[in-house]
Write a protein that holds these residues in place. Structure first.
Motif, PDB file in Angstrom:
ATOM      1  N   VAL A 133       0.858  -1.184   0.000  1.00 49.18           N
ATOM      2  CA  VAL A 133       0.000   0.000   0.000  1.00 49.18           C
ATOM      3  C   VAL A 133       0.892   1.230   0.000  1.00 49.18           C
ATOM      4  CG1 VAL A 133      -1.837   1.230   1.239  1.00 49.18           C
ATOM      5  CG2 VAL A 133      -1.735  -1.280   1.308  1.00 49.18           C
ATOM      6  N   SER A 134       0.556   2.212  -0.816  1.00 47.01           N
ATOM      7  CA  SER A 134       1.377   3.418  -0.904  1.00 47.01           C
ATOM      8  C   SER A 134       1.138   4.347   0.271  1.00 47.01           C
ATOM      9  CB  SER A 134       1.076   4.173  -2.206  1.00 47.01           C
ATOM     10  OG  SER A 134      -0.101   4.964  -2.067  1.00 47.01           O
ATOM     11  N   MET A 135       2.026   5.313   0.416  1.00 47.45           N
ATOM     12  CA  MET A 135       1.786   6.468   1.269  1.00 47.45           C
ATOM     13  C   MET A 135       1.058   7.538   0.453  1.00 47.45           C
ATOM     14  SD  MET A 135       5.486   6.971   3.105  1.00 47.45           S
ATOM     15  CE  MET A 135       6.342   7.056   1.520  1.00 47.45           C
ATOM     16  N   ASN A 136       0.738   8.625   1.151  1.00 43.42           N
ATOM     17  CA  ASN A 136       0.245   9.830   0.490  1.00 43.42           C
ATOM     18  C   ASN A 136       1.267  10.938   0.712  1.00 43.42           C
ATOM     19  OD1 ASN A 136      -1.402  12.609   1.060  1.00 43.42           O
ATOM     20  ND2 ASN A 136      -2.189  11.498  -0.712  1.00 43.42           N
ATOM     21  N   ALA A 137       1.560  11.707  -0.338  1.00 38.52           N
ATOM     22  CA  ALA A 137       2.665  12.660  -0.314  1.00 38.52           C
ATOM     23  C   ALA A 137       2.411  13.896   0.539  1.00 38.52           C
ATOM     24  CB  ALA A 137       3.018  13.085  -1.738  1.00 38.52           C
ATOM     25  N   ARG A 138       1.213  14.034   1.092  1.00 44.52           N
ATOM     26  CA  ARG A 138       1.011  15.119   2.050  1.00 44.52           C
ATOM     27  C   ARG A 138       1.576  14.771   3.431  1.00 44.52           C
ATOM     28  NH1 ARG A 138      -5.259  16.518   0.257  1.00 44.52           N
ATOM     29  NH2 ARG A 138      -4.703  17.698  -1.638  1.00 44.52           N
ATOM     30  N   PHE A 139       1.866  13.498   3.637  1.00 43.12           N
ATOM     31  CA  PHE A 139       2.525  13.015   4.854  1.00 43.12           C
ATOM     32  C   PHE A 139       1.815  13.479   6.129  1.00 43.12           C
ATOM     33  CE2 PHE A 139       6.221  13.339   1.782  1.00 43.12           C
ATOM     34  CZ  PHE A 139       6.179  11.993   1.454  1.00 43.12           C
ATOM     35  N   ASP A 140       0.507  13.313   6.126  1.00 45.45           N
ATOM     36  CA  ASP A 140      -0.302  13.603   7.307  1.00 45.45           C
ATOM     37  C   ASP A 140      -0.274  12.370   8.212  1.00 45.45           C
ATOM     38  OD1 ASP A 140      -2.375  13.840   9.166  1.00 45.45           O
ATOM     39  OD2 ASP A 140      -3.737  14.815   7.767  1.00 45.45           O
ATOM     40  N   PRO A 141       0.224  12.484   9.441  1.00 42.49           N
ATOM     41  CA  PRO A 141       0.338  11.289  10.292  1.00 42.49           C
ATOM     42  C   PRO A 141      -1.012  10.659  10.607  1.00 42.49           C
ATOM     43  CG  PRO A 141       0.707  13.280  11.581  1.00 42.49           C
ATOM     44  CD  PRO A 141       0.696  13.692  10.139  1.00 42.49           C
ATOM     45  N   HIS A 142      -2.040  11.473  10.786  1.00 43.53           N
ATOM     46  CA  HIS A 142      -3.356  10.943  11.130  1.00 43.53           C
ATOM     47  C   HIS A 142      -3.994  10.230   9.931  1.00 43.53           C
ATOM     48  CE1 HIS A 142      -3.045  13.077  14.915  1.00 43.53           C
ATOM     49  NE2 HIS A 142      -2.676  14.143  14.221  1.00 43.53           N
ATOM     50  N   ASP A 236       8.891  10.981   4.780  1.00 47.55           N
ATOM     51  CA  ASP A 236       8.503   9.711   4.168  1.00 47.55           C
ATOM     52  C   ASP A 236       8.834   8.493   5.027  1.00 47.55           C
ATOM     53  OD1 ASP A 236      11.177  10.256   3.805  1.00 47.55           O
ATOM     54  OD2 ASP A 236      11.188   9.938   1.640  1.00 47.55           O
ATOM     55  N   HIS A 237       9.960   8.512   5.725  1.00 47.10           N
ATOM     56  CA  HIS A 237      10.361   7.336   6.508  1.00 47.10           C
ATOM     57  C   HIS A 237       9.639   7.221   7.843  1.00 47.10           C
ATOM     58  CE1 HIS A 237      13.516   6.784   3.550  1.00 47.10           C
ATOM     59  NE2 HIS A 237      13.783   5.619   4.100  1.00 47.10           N
ATOM     60  N   PHE A 238       8.804   8.198   8.172  1.00 41.42           N
ATOM     61  CA  PHE A 238       8.069   8.132   9.431  1.00 41.42           C
ATOM     62  C   PHE A 238       6.628   7.673   9.259  1.00 41.42           C
ATOM     63  CE2 PHE A 238       5.865   9.907  13.170  1.00 41.42           C
ATOM     64  CZ  PHE A 238       6.637   9.356  14.173  1.00 41.42           C
ATOM     65  N   MET A 239       6.092   7.770   8.033  1.00 44.50           N
ATOM     66  CA  MET A 239       4.668   7.486   7.835  1.00 44.50           C
ATOM     67  C   MET A 239       4.305   6.035   8.119  1.00 44.50           C
ATOM     68  SD  MET A 239       3.176  10.293   7.267  1.00 44.50           S
ATOM     69  CE  MET A 239       4.391  11.040   8.355  1.00 44.50           C
ATOM     70  N   SER A 240       5.226   5.115   7.865  1.00 50.38           N
ATOM     71  CA  SER A 240       4.901   3.711   8.118  1.00 50.38           C
ATOM     72  C   SER A 240       4.761   3.429   9.602  1.00 50.38           C
ATOM     73  CB  SER A 240       5.944   2.791   7.488  1.00 50.38           C
ATOM     74  OG  SER A 240       7.238   3.111   7.954  1.00 50.38           O
ATOM     75  N   ALA A 241       5.430   4.233  10.451  1.00 52.79           N
ATOM     76  CA  ALA A 241       5.239   4.089  11.892  1.00 52.79           C
ATOM     77  C   ALA A 241       3.805   4.459  12.265  1.00 52.79           C
ATOM     78  CB  ALA A 241       6.229   4.964  12.653  1.00 52.79           C
ATOM     79  N   CYS A 242       3.266   5.491  11.627  1.00 52.67           N
ATOM     80  CA  CYS A 242       1.876   5.884  11.870  1.00 52.67           C
ATOM     81  C   CYS A 242       0.920   4.802  11.370  1.00 52.67           C
ATOM     82  CB  CYS A 242       1.585   7.215  11.183  1.00 52.67           C
ATOM     83  SG  CYS A 242       2.633   8.573  11.756  1.00 52.67           S
ATOM     84  N   PHE A 243       1.232   4.226  10.219  1.00 57.15           N
ATOM     85  CA  PHE A 243       0.444   3.119   9.666  1.00 57.15           C
ATOM     86  C   PHE A 243       0.405   1.942  10.640  1.00 57.15           C
ATOM     87  CE2 PHE A 243       0.931  -0.893   7.162  1.00 57.15           C
ATOM     88  CZ  PHE A 243      -0.360  -0.976   6.656  1.00 57.15           C
ATOM     89  N   VAL A 244       1.546   1.594  11.187  1.00 52.14           N
ATOM     90  CA  VAL A 244       1.638   0.496  12.147  1.00 52.14           C
ATOM     91  C   VAL A 244       0.861   0.814  13.417  1.00 52.14           C
ATOM     92  CG1 VAL A 244       3.276  -0.554  13.756  1.00 52.14           C
ATOM     93  CG2 VAL A 244       3.749  -0.585  11.307  1.00 52.14           C
ATOM     94  N   ALA A 245       0.975   2.055  13.900  1.00 51.70           N
ATOM     95  CA  ALA A 245       0.238   2.438  15.109  1.00 51.70           C
ATOM     96  C   ALA A 245      -1.261   2.318  14.893  1.00 51.70           C
ATOM     97  CB  ALA A 245       0.604   3.869  15.508  1.00 51.70           C
ATOM     98  N   GLY A 246      -1.724   2.646  13.691  1.00 49.02           N
ATOM     99  CA  GLY A 246      -3.143   2.474  13.396  1.00 49.02           C
ATOM    100  C   GLY A 246      -3.558   1.020  13.407  1.00 49.02           C
ATOM    101  N   ALA A 247      -2.699   0.150  12.881  1.00 45.01           N
ATOM    102  CA  ALA A 247      -3.026  -1.273  12.801  1.00 45.01           C
ATOM    103  C   ALA A 247      -2.913  -1.981  14.140  1.00 45.01           C
ATOM    104  CB  ALA A 247      -2.116  -1.957  11.783  1.00 45.01           C
ATOM    105  N   ALA A 248      -2.146  -1.405  15.078  1.00 45.14           N
ATOM    106  CA  ALA A 248      -1.909  -2.070  16.360  1.00 45.14           C
ATOM    107  C   ALA A 248      -2.378  -1.236  17.544  1.00 45.14           C
ATOM    108  CB  ALA A 248      -0.413  -2.373  16.513  1.00 45.14           C
ATOM    109  N   GLY A 249      -3.255  -0.247  17.307  1.00 41.42           N
ATOM    110  CA  GLY A 249      -3.634   0.672  18.364  1.00 41.42           C
ATOM    111  C   GLY A 249      -5.116   0.738  18.647  1.00 41.42           C
TER     112      GLY A 249
END
Length: 292
Positions: A133-142, A236-249
């Motif tokens: 799954v891609s990121m979005n280039a606005r890099f909004d953590p939420h 860009d390298h921080f967005m996947s941490a937000c993705f993971v937090a959503g999946a495990a939070g």
């Protein structure tokens, strides 16, 4: 079925992915545990594919190629066959669309080193069915947290969710001389600088001291950390941490173990690659959730 673990794998540079390290050993252990527990497939968000506007995409290339990897010998990755999970990709698109996202398929996407080199380390015997799954280039953590939250139900079906990015990843503040002179990215001629150590510790604290919705709040709040921009010149390298937090939070995840730091590798003096596992297998074995 109990939710599968989630991995946040911090991979740093392409050079690190191509070399042996404690982190690479940990990725292999996580892959072995996933196979032992009969995973159905992998759903990943990396750090190098993003879409403009408000759009995200899901890879649907039935026979994806691999983008070249700098400083890594091709023999380490060219012959590894990637397995694109087209059925799960369509499910992810449907789930995300139902969740209100502007999402579509990308049938031409060639996989990038931030995903396939992790898969090679985790599953050297063969790639499991995988959806990217891609990121979005606005890099909004939420925004990226909501992507993980929307795909979280797949954990109840045996899918392993992985985010790959970086705990501390600022290419502009790395020390490049040992790499350029000697091809030694693990040389640490001096200790990491204070800003890198400070942010690295904050990442560990957030990952290991929070569960459920508190984890989601802690991770997204890191983008307001005083050393965040020192640690991440680009988002860009921080967005996947937000993705993971959503999946495990989720509230349900408050019953899980706290996140665990499974391995860590420093390179180029100031780049910290921390490997975290969130959640555990239902039979008590530990597995990792990665983002970097």
């Amino acid at each position: 079925m109990a939710p599968t673990p989630v991995h946040f794998f911090s991979h740093g540079s392409t050079m690190m992915l191509g070399e042996q390290s404690d982190s690479a050993d940990y990725w292999k252990a996580c892959g072995d545990e996933a196979l032992a527990n009969g995973i159905k497939g992998v759903v990943m968000m990396g750090a190098h594919w993003d879409c403009t506007g408000d759009r995200i995409e899901v890879a649907t290339n039935p026979s994806p190629g691999k983008s070249p990897v700098a400083y890594v010998h091709p023999s380490k990755y060219v012959n590894y066959k990637l397995v694109s999970d087209l059925d799960t990709a369509e499910r992810c698109i449907s789930m995300l669309r139902d969740g209100g996202f502007n999402v579509g398929a990308n049938p031409k996407f060639e996989w990038i080193h931030d995903t396939y080199l992790i898969l090679i380390r985790m599953f050297p015997g063969g790639c499991p069915p995988t959806t990217i799954v891609s990121m979005n280039a606005r890099f909004d953590p939420h925004f990226h947290l909501r992507v993980g939250c929307t795909l979280r139900p797949l954990r109840n079906e045996g899918y392993l969710i992985i985010g790959t990015g970086g705990a501390v990843h600022n290419l502009y503040r790395n020390v490049w001389a040992p790499m350029l002179k000697y091809r030694d990215n693990f040389a640490q001629e001096t200790a990491p600088e204070g800003w890198a150590l400070e942010f690295r510790q904050s990442v560990e604290d957030c990952m290991t001291q929070n569960r459920g919705p508190a984890l989601r709040r802690a991770i997204t709040r890191l983008m307001k950390h005083p050393q965040y921009r020192d640690a991440h010149a680009t988002d860009d390298h921080f967005m996947s941490a937000c993705f993971v937090a959503g999946a495990a939070g989720d509230w349900e995840d408050e019953q899980e173990e706290r996140g665990r730091l499974g391995a860590e590798t420093w390179e180029l003096t100031n780049m910290c690659n921390s490997q975290f596992t969130l959640g555990s297998w239902s039979n008590g074995q530990r597995v990792a959730t990665a983002a970097a």
